[in-house]
Design an enzyme around this catalytic site. Sequence first.
Site, mmCIF file in Angstrom:
data_model
loop_
_atom_site.group_PDB
_atom_site.id
_atom_site.type_symbol
_atom_site.label_atom_id
_atom_site.label_comp_id
_atom_site.label_asym_id
_atom_site.label_seq_id
_atom_site.Cartn_x
_atom_site.Cartn_y
_atom_site.Cartn_z
ATOM 1 N N LYS A 1 32.891 49.321 20.438
ATOM 2 C CA LYS A 1 32.494 48.600 21.643
ATOM 3 C C LYS A 1 31.619 49.496 22.498
ATOM 4 O O LYS A 1 31.898 50.677 22.669
ATOM 5 C CB LYS A 1 33.731 48.166 22.446
ATOM 6 C CG LYS A 1 33.402 47.381 23.703
ATOM 7 C CD LYS A 1 34.658 46.814 24.359
ATOM 8 C CE LYS A 1 35.505 47.876 24.993
ATOM 9 N NZ LYS A 1 36.621 47.300 25.787
ATOM 10 N N THR B 1 39.077 39.774 31.800
ATOM 11 C CA THR B 1 38.260 38.570 31.676
ATOM 12 C C THR B 1 38.366 37.938 30.294
ATOM 13 O O THR B 1 37.948 36.799 30.105
ATOM 14 C CB THR B 1 36.781 38.890 31.941
ATOM 15 O OG1 THR B 1 36.302 39.784 30.910
ATOM 16 C CG2 THR B 1 36.595 39.524 33.309
ATOM 17 N N ASP C 1 46.074 39.899 61.344
ATOM 18 C CA ASP C 1 44.867 40.657 61.011
ATOM 19 C C ASP C 1 44.846 41.150 59.572
ATOM 20 O O ASP C 1 43.948 41.877 59.156
ATOM 21 C CB ASP C 1 44.694 41.845 61.962
ATOM 22 C CG ASP C 1 45.858 42.832 61.886
ATOM 23 O OD1 ASP C 1 46.800 42.597 61.100
ATOM 24 O OD2 ASP C 1 45.814 43.845 62.618
ATOM 25 N N GLY C 2 45.870 40.761 58.782
ATOM 26 C CA GLY C 2 45.906 41.123 57.372
ATOM 27 C C GLY C 2 46.709 42.365 57.049
ATOM 28 O O GLY C 2 46.898 42.690 55.866
ATOM 29 N N GLN D 1 39.876 53.504 36.095
ATOM 30 C CA GLN D 1 38.903 54.497 36.569
ATOM 31 C C GLN D 1 39.604 55.853 36.522
ATOM 32 O O GLN D 1 40.012 56.419 37.525
ATOM 33 C CB GLN D 1 38.437 54.159 37.987
ATOM 34 C CG GLN D 1 37.342 55.072 38.528
ATOM 35 C CD GLN D 1 35.949 54.732 38.054
ATOM 36 O OE1 GLN D 1 35.726 53.673 37.485
ATOM 37 N NE2 GLN D 1 35.017 55.630 38.273
ATOM 38 N N HIS E 1 46.548 53.004 31.122
ATOM 39 C CA HIS E 1 45.302 52.896 30.364
ATOM 40 C C HIS E 1 44.986 54.163 29.566
ATOM 41 O O HIS E 1 44.645 54.095 28.387
ATOM 42 C CB HIS E 1 44.155 52.574 31.326
ATOM 43 C CG HIS E 1 42.861 52.280 30.640
ATOM 44 N ND1 HIS E 1 42.692 51.212 29.792
ATOM 45 C CD2 HIS E 1 41.659 52.923 30.672
ATOM 46 C CE1 HIS E 1 41.460 51.199 29.334
ATOM 47 N NE2 HIS E 1 40.818 52.227 29.849
ATOM 48 N N ASP F 1 45.866 45.539 22.767
ATOM 49 C CA ASP F 1 45.218 46.322 23.814
ATOM 50 C C ASP F 1 46.183 46.453 24.985
ATOM 51 O O ASP F 1 47.254 45.841 24.991
ATOM 52 C CB ASP F 1 43.915 45.640 24.249
ATOM 53 C CG ASP F 1 42.879 46.617 24.778
ATOM 54 O OD1 ASP F 1 43.209 47.809 24.947
ATOM 55 O OD2 ASP F 1 41.738 46.195 25.037
#
Length: 295
Positions: A191, A223, A37-38, A98, A131, A218
């Site tokens: 940016k 991406t 079931d994961g 976040q 981050h 960075d």
Amino acid sequence: MAKYLVASFPWSSDMGNDVANALGLMHVVLETKQFPDGESYIRYPIDISTYDGLILIQRAYPEQNTRLIQAMLAIHAAHDLGVKRVHVILPYLPYSRQDRRFRDGEPVSLQTMLSLLSSLGASSIITVDVHKPEAFRVANTQCINIEPFKLYADRLRGIKDAVLLSPDIGSLWRVGKVSEYLGVSFSYLEKFRDRVTGEVTMKPKELDVAGKEVFIIDDIIATGGTIIEATKILRSLGAIRIHAIATHCLLLNMADSRMFDAGVSSITCSNTIPTRYSEVNVNQLIINVLKELVT
């Protein structure tokens, strides 16, 4: 002296071996599997109840949701089996971008992860190049951010006509620290990111890059869109070669191929996330921190 054990997940066993050998400790690799079931299963292959402390190493990317749950299961099991202190090493910390509430109704995902790890009994949480370091904190648990910038400077030492560049103001401090070791010029690109669509636009600052090699530094390449856009701008300003250096290379959707197609000359990453570009080994930096914690 407290008796410590090093435990790593299978995809982190190289790091576990280095840590254990350097500290003179035993190293075990946790058993893992996924139920139909994961759901995740983990198991310590030896009796850990005789150990006072544990160094738990988990590369939490890719499959970050599963791997974070695995780490949480391992922390809870260790305490349940009698281990008093658990130092958790997450070389790349998922959900760290976040680090504040950008839009109403959002969670501060970094704090969610840190709170969960702390509530399960993590004595310390150790990561590399988080981050936003000032947001990397939680009550009752020591949060340690390891900076790899001297390693980058050592790789670049001796290169002539080099310019260090941050792709945005947010990472300018990273580039500044590398610059301190090298004594070369640095700057950044402005940016702008649409918080709803995610679309990124960039505006160049006054940069003297004509005829020079530019090293964009960075924390994360996801991406590659930021690097690709920066490369176009730098090419228009006369840069002869453009190199990308990032601690954590996610390289989503063939980002590396698209970066090379855009004119990037090289990609250099660390081994926090193993890739073909993982030329910077941060294991010794982790070992140095652990020596202060467990010896």
